[in-house]
Design a protein around this motif. Structure first.
Motif, PDB file in Angstrom:
ATOM      1  N   UNK A   1      36.129  44.100  40.923  1.00 57.38           N
ATOM      2  CA  UNK A   1      37.516  44.225  40.514  1.00 57.38           C
ATOM      3  C   UNK A   1      37.744  43.330  39.294  1.00 57.38           C
ATOM      4  N   UNK A   2      38.021  43.952  38.154  1.00 57.64           N
ATOM      5  CA  UNK A   2      38.272  43.211  36.924  1.00 57.64           C
ATOM      6  C   UNK A   2      39.773  43.202  36.668  1.00 57.64           C
ATOM      7  N   UNK A   3      40.310  41.999  36.408  1.00 60.66           N
ATOM      8  CA  UNK A   3      41.742  41.813  36.228  1.00 60.66           C
ATOM      9  C   UNK A   3      42.058  41.419  34.792  1.00 60.66           C
ATOM     10  N   UNK A   4      43.295  41.656  34.399  1.00 61.46           N
ATOM     11  CA  UNK A   4      43.769  41.169  33.108  1.00 61.46           C
ATOM     12  C   UNK A   4      43.775  39.645  33.190  1.00 61.46           C
ATOM     13  N   UNK A   5      42.915  39.000  32.399  1.00 61.71           N
ATOM     14  CA  UNK A   5      42.810  37.544  32.452  1.00 61.71           C
ATOM     15  C   UNK A   5      44.041  36.863  31.905  1.00 61.71           C
ATOM     16  N   UNK A   6      44.571  37.398  30.832  1.00 57.98           N
ATOM     17  CA  UNK A   6      45.774  36.881  30.212  1.00 57.98           C
ATOM     18  C   UNK A   6      46.335  37.992  29.335  1.00 57.98           C
ATOM     19  N   UNK A   7      47.620  37.976  29.108  1.00 54.35           N
ATOM     20  CA  UNK A   7      48.257  38.939  28.212  1.00 54.35           C
ATOM     21  C   UNK A   7      49.374  38.218  27.466  1.00 54.35           C
TER      22      UNK A   7
ATOM     23  N   UNK B   1      29.478  35.504  32.021  1.00 58.24           N
ATOM     24  CA  UNK B   1      29.169  36.432  33.097  1.00 58.24           C
ATOM     25  C   UNK B   1      30.421  37.105  33.636  1.00 58.24           C
ATOM     26  N   UNK B   2      31.478  36.325  33.803  1.00 57.81           N
ATOM     27  CA  UNK B   2      32.654  36.810  34.523  1.00 57.81           C
ATOM     28  C   UNK B   2      33.815  37.196  33.611  1.00 57.81           C
ATOM     29  N   UNK B   3      33.566  37.334  32.314  1.00 55.21           N
ATOM     30  CA  UNK B   3      34.636  37.695  31.378  1.00 55.21           C
ATOM     31  C   UNK B   3      34.162  38.799  30.451  1.00 55.21           C
ATOM     32  N   UNK B   4      34.993  39.810  30.271  1.00 56.25           N
ATOM     33  CA  UNK B   4      34.764  40.843  29.264  1.00 56.25           C
ATOM     34  C   UNK B   4      35.771  40.597  28.149  1.00 56.25           C
ATOM     35  N   UNK B   5      35.274  40.236  26.984  1.00 58.30           N
ATOM     36  CA  UNK B   5      36.156  39.888  25.879  1.00 58.30           C
ATOM     37  C   UNK B   5      36.713  41.130  25.191  1.00 58.30           C
ATOM     38  N   UNK B   6      37.963  41.064  24.774  1.00 58.65           N
ATOM     39  CA  UNK B   6      38.628  42.132  24.017  1.00 58.65           C
ATOM     40  C   UNK B   6      38.579  41.807  22.539  1.00 58.65           C
ATOM     41  N   UNK B   7      39.720  41.823  21.882  1.00 53.13           N
ATOM     42  CA  UNK B   7      41.037  42.061  22.484  1.00 53.13           C
ATOM     43  C   UNK B   7      41.432  43.537  22.434  1.00 53.13           C
TER      44      UNK B   7
END
Length: 269
Positions: A102-108, A255-261
């Protein structure tokens, strides 16, 4: 004459083969770089580039107008339903989930004029997960008519071709009487929602990266009265505690972050 014709045909074949090889190589390169992680970085699950169009297809169930779509690092996010409700700016987003995680919006962050507002909450609208028995579990949020409280509702269905996904509402709290005409909403990254308290769930994954990087750091799982957690058991003598912690934190981030933006521009009528 025949020799010239034969030579021309051979040359044409070489050009065609070279073009095919380059095109095939380019496709492989783009796919490999989509997750933005070095090859030796193991992830909790095999992270795959999101299939194009999935977020749009899912969002069509909720959208009441135009759907905006952005892709970064091979991950597609769609946004719709920009609205103001009781001094809250809200926008719905949908994106595909890597299987089993489950991947969540880390920040917006919403930018209104020269002011930036960090999101307040990000409740789920609907999520789809594939169970071990192959069925799909759909979680949707519904308002209890008697209490008025939003509650999760779970349902199972036969598997379909649609990958797992998550749709949620990003909420920004506005100051009273804020006038919003144009807004820019940016999602810098997605982060892995770790199951339960972190404990030592992913210690082997983090350790394998530290070993691949030859950091000399060894992690251990420690049990204390207040819980279970990961600690640094060994490190090079020349490395300070702060440097070791920083290396571990950086590995975890990768490992635990998929970078955008992913950035969405909207103009209110």
């Amino acid at each position: 004459m025949k020799m010239k014709l034969l030579a021309a045909l051979i040359l044409a074949g070489i050009v065609l083969f070279g073009g095919f090889f380059l095109a095939h190589s380019n496709r492989n390169t783009e796919t490999a770089s989509a997750a933005n992680l070095p090859d030796h970085f193991p992830t909790p699950t095999a992270y795959a580039t999101a299939l194009p169009g999935v977020s749009v297809q899912v969002m069509q169930k909720f959208a009441q107008g135009e759907i905006l779509t952005q892709t970064a690092q091979g991950v597609e996010i769609s946004a719709a339903n920009f609205r103001i409700e009781k001094d809250n700016l809200k926008v719905d987003v949908c994106y595909q989930l890597p299987k089993g995680e489950d991947w969540l919006v880390g920040i917006a962050v919403a930018k209104i004029g020269d002011k930036e507002i960090v999101y307040d909450e990000n409740p789920a609208i609907e999520t789809s997960r594939t169970l071990e028995n192959g069925k799909k579990q759909i979680m949707s949020s519904q308002t209890n008519p008697s209490s008025g409280v939003v509650e999760p509702v779970f349902a199972e269905m036969d598997s379909n071709d649609l990958p797992d996904y998550r749709c949620s509402t990003i909420v920004f709290r506005l100051e009273p009487d804020t006038i919003v005409s144009n807004v820019s909403v940016t999602i810098p990254n997605l982060t892995l929602a770790q199951k339960g308290s972190e404990g030592c769930n992913y210690i082997q994954t983090v350790q394998s990266v530290l070993d691949a990087e030859k950091t000399g750091i060894r992690l251990d799982c420690v049990t204390q009265d207040y819980g279970v957690f990961t600690s640094i058991a060994e490190k090079p003598a020349s490395m300070s505690d702060e440097e070791a912690q920083q290396l571990v934190s950086e590995v975890r981030r990768k490992i635990f972050t998929v970078e955008g933006p992913w950035t969405f521009e909207w103009k209110f009528e």
